[in-house]
Design a protein around this motif. Structure first.
Motif, PDB file in Angstrom:
ATOM      1  N   ASN A  50       0.828  -1.213   0.000  1.00  0.00           N
ATOM      2  CA  ASN A  50       0.000   0.000   0.000  1.00  0.00           C
ATOM      3  C   ASN A  50       0.860   1.260   0.000  1.00  0.00           C
ATOM      4  O   ASN A  50       2.091   1.193  -0.021  1.00  0.00           O
ATOM      5  CB  ASN A  50      -1.012  -0.022   1.159  1.00  0.00           C
ATOM      6  CG  ASN A  50      -0.380   0.146   2.534  1.00  0.00           C
ATOM      7  OD1 ASN A  50       0.792   0.468   2.683  1.00  0.00           O
ATOM      8  ND2 ASN A  50      -1.176  -0.081   3.567  1.00  0.00           N
ATOM      9  N   VAL A  56       0.160  -5.858   2.178  1.00  0.00           N
ATOM     10  CA  VAL A  56      -1.238  -6.060   2.546  1.00  0.00           C
ATOM     11  C   VAL A  56      -1.881  -7.319   1.961  1.00  0.00           C
ATOM     12  O   VAL A  56      -2.980  -7.690   2.369  1.00  0.00           O
ATOM     13  CB  VAL A  56      -2.097  -4.818   2.202  1.00  0.00           C
ATOM     14  CG1 VAL A  56      -1.603  -3.595   2.969  1.00  0.00           C
ATOM     15  CG2 VAL A  56      -2.105  -4.542   0.711  1.00  0.00           C
ATOM     16  N   THR A  77      -4.754 -12.326   2.693  1.00  0.00           N
ATOM     17  CA  THR A  77      -4.674 -10.955   3.163  1.00  0.00           C
ATOM     18  C   THR A  77      -4.727 -11.005   4.683  1.00  0.00           C
ATOM     19  O   THR A  77      -5.681 -11.560   5.237  1.00  0.00           O
ATOM     20  CB  THR A  77      -5.867 -10.126   2.641  1.00  0.00           C
ATOM     21  OG1 THR A  77      -5.917 -10.231   1.215  1.00  0.00           O
ATOM     22  CG2 THR A  77      -5.757  -8.679   3.045  1.00  0.00           C
ATOM     23  N   TYR A  81      -6.042  -6.037   6.964  1.00  0.00           N
ATOM     24  CA  TYR A  81      -6.216  -5.374   5.668  1.00  0.00           C
ATOM     25  C   TYR A  81      -7.359  -5.959   4.831  1.00  0.00           C
ATOM     26  O   TYR A  81      -7.508  -5.602   3.669  1.00  0.00           O
ATOM     27  CB  TYR A  81      -4.909  -5.464   4.874  1.00  0.00           C
ATOM     28  CG  TYR A  81      -3.744  -4.824   5.579  1.00  0.00           C
ATOM     29  CD1 TYR A  81      -3.678  -3.443   5.735  1.00  0.00           C
ATOM     30  CD2 TYR A  81      -2.721  -5.593   6.111  1.00  0.00           C
ATOM     31  CE1 TYR A  81      -2.617  -2.852   6.389  1.00  0.00           C
ATOM     32  CE2 TYR A  81      -1.647  -5.010   6.767  1.00  0.00           C
ATOM     33  CZ  TYR A  81      -1.606  -3.639   6.910  1.00  0.00           C
ATOM     34  OH  TYR A  81      -0.550  -3.051   7.561  1.00  0.00           O
ATOM     35  N   LYS A  84     -10.977  -4.754   1.733  1.00  0.00           N
ATOM     36  CA  LYS A  84     -10.652  -3.498   1.043  1.00  0.00           C
ATOM     37  C   LYS A  84     -10.347  -3.726  -0.434  1.00  0.00           C
ATOM     38  O   LYS A  84      -9.910  -2.823  -1.130  1.00  0.00           O
ATOM     39  CB  LYS A  84      -9.476  -2.819   1.738  1.00  0.00           C
ATOM     40  CG  LYS A  84      -9.803  -2.394   3.168  1.00  0.00           C
ATOM     41  CD  LYS A  84      -8.590  -1.849   3.862  1.00  0.00           C
ATOM     42  CE  LYS A  84      -8.860  -1.356   5.252  1.00  0.00           C
ATOM     43  NZ  LYS A  84      -9.535  -2.248   6.134  1.00  0.00           N
ATOM     44  N   HIS A  86      -8.033  -5.796  -1.718  1.00  0.00           N
ATOM     45  CA  HIS A  86      -6.620  -6.044  -2.014  1.00  0.00           C
ATOM     46  C   HIS A  86      -6.402  -7.343  -2.789  1.00  0.00           C
ATOM     47  O   HIS A  86      -5.627  -7.365  -3.751  1.00  0.00           O
ATOM     48  CB  HIS A  86      -5.793  -6.066  -0.735  1.00  0.00           C
ATOM     49  CG  HIS A  86      -5.811  -4.776   0.020  1.00  0.00           C
ATOM     50  ND1 HIS A  86      -5.613  -3.543  -0.563  1.00  0.00           N
ATOM     51  CD2 HIS A  86      -6.010  -4.519   1.334  1.00  0.00           C
ATOM     52  CE1 HIS A  86      -5.680  -2.600   0.334  1.00  0.00           C
ATOM     53  NE2 HIS A  86      -5.927  -3.165   1.511  1.00  0.00           N
TER      54      HIS A  86
END
Length: 122
Positions: A50, A56, A77, A81, A84, A86
């Motif tokens: 990030n 992340v 993940t 985190y 979101k 990712h």
């Protein structure tokens, strides 16, 4: 966000920072799997970083010798985190990055607790 490849040593340094036990345990299993069955040099895991330079999300993958298919072995993940997007971003990067290699199909392995995530992907 930025995507980097991790060596085994870089991966170890990175996952030592994971605070929640389930993610840390999963990272250990991924490490052992890669040590025993795959190559850190040929298929280094991908890591999403990030804007604060925090790792992340991690993705372990391989491509068959005949370049016919892509296998996603582990994607995780850390709990801090999650939710979101990712993992979705990292998967998108991987597919985009490999789009010129004429891979015809892919398969994914997952633990049963991750089925909801993969179902959301479609």
């Amino acid at each position: 966000m930025n995507v980097i490849e991790l060596s085994r040593d870089e991966y170890l340094i990175s996952v030592k920072k994971i605070a929640d036990f389930k993610s840390l345990s999963f990272s250990k299993n991924a490490l052992e799997w890669w040590d025993n069955y795959y190559s850190w040099e040929k298929f280094p895991p991908l890591c999403l970083v990030n804007t604060k330079n925090k790792h992340v999300c991690y993705l372990f993958y391989s491509i068959s010798k005949d370049n016919e298919y892509l296998t996603i072995h582990n994607i995780f993940t850390p709990n801090k985190y999650r939710t979101k997007g990712h993992a979705y971003m990292l998967l998108g990067y991987l597919f985009s990055h490999l789009s010129n290699q004429n891979i015809n199909r892919f398969k994914m392995y997952c633990v049963s607790s991750s089925l909801d995530f993969y179902t959301k992907l479609g």
